[in-house]
Design a protein around this motif. Structure first.
Motif, PDB file in Angstrom:
ATOM      1  N   VAL A   1       5.323  12.795   5.511  1.00  0.00           N
ATOM      2  CA  VAL A   1       5.280  11.471   4.913  1.00  0.00           C
ATOM      3  C   VAL A   1       6.543  11.296   4.078  1.00  0.00           C
ATOM      4  O   VAL A   1       7.139  12.274   3.626  1.00  0.00           O
ATOM      5  CB  VAL A   1       3.983  11.317   4.064  1.00  0.00           C
TER       6      VAL A   1
ATOM      7  N   GLU B   1       3.283   7.369   9.241  1.00  0.00           N
ATOM      8  CA  GLU B   1       1.979   6.788   8.910  1.00  0.00           C
ATOM      9  C   GLU B   1       1.105   6.652  10.155  1.00  0.00           C
ATOM     10  O   GLU B   1      -0.111   6.738  10.077  1.00  0.00           O
ATOM     11  CB  GLU B   1       2.154   5.419   8.244  1.00  0.00           C
TER      12      GLU B   1
ATOM     13  N   THR C   1      -8.473   5.876   7.430  1.00  0.00           N
ATOM     14  CA  THR C   1      -7.660   5.100   8.357  1.00  0.00           C
ATOM     15  C   THR C   1      -6.455   4.464   7.677  1.00  0.00           C
ATOM     16  O   THR C   1      -5.356   4.454   8.227  1.00  0.00           O
ATOM     17  CB  THR C   1      -8.504   3.970   8.999  1.00  0.00           C
ATOM     18  N   LEU C   2      -6.664   3.922   6.476  1.00  0.00           N
ATOM     19  CA  LEU C   2      -5.598   3.109   5.880  1.00  0.00           C
ATOM     20  C   LEU C   2      -5.353   3.352   4.397  1.00  0.00           C
ATOM     21  O   LEU C   2      -4.208   3.489   3.965  1.00  0.00           O
ATOM     22  CB  LEU C   2      -5.927   1.612   6.089  1.00  0.00           C
ATOM     23  N   LEU C   3      -6.425   3.407   3.607  1.00  0.00           N
ATOM     24  CA  LEU C   3      -6.239   3.339   2.153  1.00  0.00           C
ATOM     25  C   LEU C   3      -5.531   4.554   1.572  1.00  0.00           C
ATOM     26  O   LEU C   3      -4.784   4.438   0.605  1.00  0.00           O
ATOM     27  CB  LEU C   3      -7.590   3.132   1.458  1.00  0.00           C
ATOM     28  N   ALA C   4      -5.754   5.719   2.152  1.00  0.00           N
ATOM     29  CA  ALA C   4      -5.089   6.926   1.652  1.00  0.00           C
ATOM     30  C   ALA C   4      -4.337   7.596   2.784  1.00  0.00           C
ATOM     31  O   ALA C   4      -4.742   7.513   3.943  1.00  0.00           O
ATOM     32  CB  ALA C   4      -6.121   7.894   1.078  1.00  0.00           C
ATOM     33  N   ASN C   5      -3.233   8.223   2.451  1.00  0.00           N
ATOM     34  CA  ASN C   5      -2.554   9.076   3.417  1.00  0.00           C
ATOM     35  C   ASN C   5      -2.948  10.500   3.047  1.00  0.00           C
ATOM     36  O   ASN C   5      -2.476  11.050   2.053  1.00  0.00           O
ATOM     37  CB  ASN C   5      -1.043   8.889   3.341  1.00  0.00           C
TER      38      ASN C   5
ATOM     39  N   HIS D   1      -0.407   0.145  11.656  1.00  0.00           N
ATOM     40  CA  HIS D   1      -1.629  -0.410  12.254  1.00  0.00           C
ATOM     41  C   HIS D   1      -1.377  -1.774  12.896  1.00  0.00           C
ATOM     42  O   HIS D   1      -2.312  -2.468  13.256  1.00  0.00           O
ATOM     43  CB  HIS D   1      -2.730  -0.506  11.196  1.00  0.00           C
TER      44      HIS D   1
ATOM     45  N   ALA E   1       2.652   1.808   6.044  1.00  0.00           N
ATOM     46  CA  ALA E   1       1.199   1.949   6.275  1.00  0.00           C
ATOM     47  C   ALA E   1       0.629   0.776   7.064  1.00  0.00           C
ATOM     48  O   ALA E   1      -0.206   0.954   7.958  1.00  0.00           O
ATOM     49  CB  ALA E   1       0.462   2.098   4.949  1.00  0.00           C
TER      50      ALA E   1
ATOM     51  N   LEU F   1       0.834  -1.211   0.000  1.00  0.00           N
ATOM     52  CA  LEU F   1       0.000   0.000   0.000  1.00  0.00           C
ATOM     53  C   LEU F   1       0.864   1.254   0.000  1.00  0.00           C
ATOM     54  O   LEU F   1       0.911   1.959  -0.992  1.00  0.00           O
ATOM     55  CB  LEU F   1      -1.003   0.007   1.159  1.00  0.00           C
ATOM     56  N   ARG F   2       1.521   1.539   1.124  1.00  0.00           N
ATOM     57  CA  ARG F   2       2.518   2.606   1.218  1.00  0.00           C
ATOM     58  C   ARG F   2       3.530   2.150   2.261  1.00  0.00           C
ATOM     59  O   ARG F   2       3.173   1.435   3.193  1.00  0.00           O
ATOM     60  CB  ARG F   2       1.887   3.935   1.702  1.00  0.00           C
TER      61      ARG F   2
END
Lengths: 230, 80
Positions: free
Chosen positions: A101, A94, B64-68, A65, A61, A57-58
């Motif tokens: 970032v 993140e 929350t997750l998919l985009a910063n 979590h 990221a 994803l990044r």
């Protein structure tokens, strides 16, 4: 000083970090798996380099979590010192522990070489052992080290003295030629508002012994050991 | 229900990959390429049947997750 290194699936720089910490403190850090393991009570938490969760994803990221990160954030809020290097820096950003970032390097290549860093501020617990303006040589090894934040955030970071390291020439001169990844304002390392969380792309842990080709990074770990001595 | 999420870089954020793609297209002889921005496309299968609820959930997923959101915008399209 007691320390712990958090390991995610894909982390690969924890042994280098452990070596540097052992060298500076004489003690082995705890190595803590990211899920299901309790974080011991320590003076320093380290988020090391690597490719946590495959950088899916990044970069950082997924790690942000991971189950352990809630506890890392909680400890950081309580004032526990956190050192986040390379992939750890990406994860800390993140996770919202640091502003900004890390984007892909402007050159779009993985950059793996020594760079020079100008120490912008001599502050405990991280850089008390260096004088401001000192230039140190340390390696970088990353594809996504291009620090980005909006103009207001960058101005605030500079105004509050939170830029700790900048990429520079060996004599401390700043310029695009000395910036390996295109980072805004040549920023290589920043701290949070409280000053207890440092994120940096370069690897000070990889220059802590003459056999590594230099010891410029050792001061950071000695400074931590001195500041956080129990 | 299926959610289709487009994640794109905000205006003004440098996009080296988009730039490289643009250069490659020009190099391949495609004339008139004045800019390329690249991003991500994510499909999510949802059990939720209520569009409003689904959108709210995916909105939260994006934040929350998919985009910063420091550097990225997102757009959500729902397919019943």
């Amino acid at each position: 000083m007691k320390s712990a290194i958090v390991v995610f699936p894909g982390t690969n720089r924890e042994r280098d970090m452990a070596l540097a910490l052992r060298r500076a403190t004489g003690r082995d850090p705890a190595i803590v798996w990211h899920s299901g393991e309790a974080l011991p009570k320590v003076d320093l938490i380290v988020l090391p380099g690597g490719f946590a969760h495959g950088d899916y994803l990044r970069c950082g990221a997924m790690a942000a979590h991971s189950p352990i990160m809630a506890e890392v954030k909680k400890r950081a809020d309580r004032g526990v010192t956190v050192l986040a290097v390379c992939n750890g820096f990406q994860a800390a950003c993140e996770a919202g522990m640091l502003p900004g970032v890390l984007m892909p390097n402007v050159c779009l290549q993985f950059v793996c070489r020594d760079v020079h860093l100008r120490v912008e501020r001599s502050v405990r617990p991280f850089t008390g052992r260096y004088n401001a303006g000192t230039v140190i040589r340390v390696p970088v090894a990353h594809h996504d080290g291009n620090y980005y934040a909006d103009k207001e955030t960058l101005d605030r970071l500079e105004g509050e003295g939170r830029v700790i390291f900048r990429y520079s020439a060996p004599d401390g001169t700043l310029g695009d030629a000395h910036n390996p990844n295109g980072s805004a304002r040549h920023i290589a390392g920043v701290v949070n508002a409280k000053g207890n969380v440092l994120g940096m792309m370069p690897h000070p842990e990889d220059l802590v012994d003459p056999v590594m080709g230099g010891t410029d990074g050792l001061g950071l770990f000695q400074g931590l050991a001195e500041s956080l001595a129990a | 229900m299926k959610a289709k999420v487009h994640v794109t870089l905000k205006n003004g954020v440098l996009d080296p990959q988009g730039k490289a793609i643009g250069n490659a297209l020009t190099g391949l002889g495609f004339a008139g390429v004045s800019g390329v921005r690249q991003g991500k496309y994510i499909e999510i299968e949802l059990d939720e049947r209520d569009a409003a609820k689904a959108r709210a959930t995916v909105e939260k997923m994006c934040k929350t997750l998919l985009a910063n959101t420091v550097i990225e915008n997102y757009r959500i399209d729902l397919d019943a």
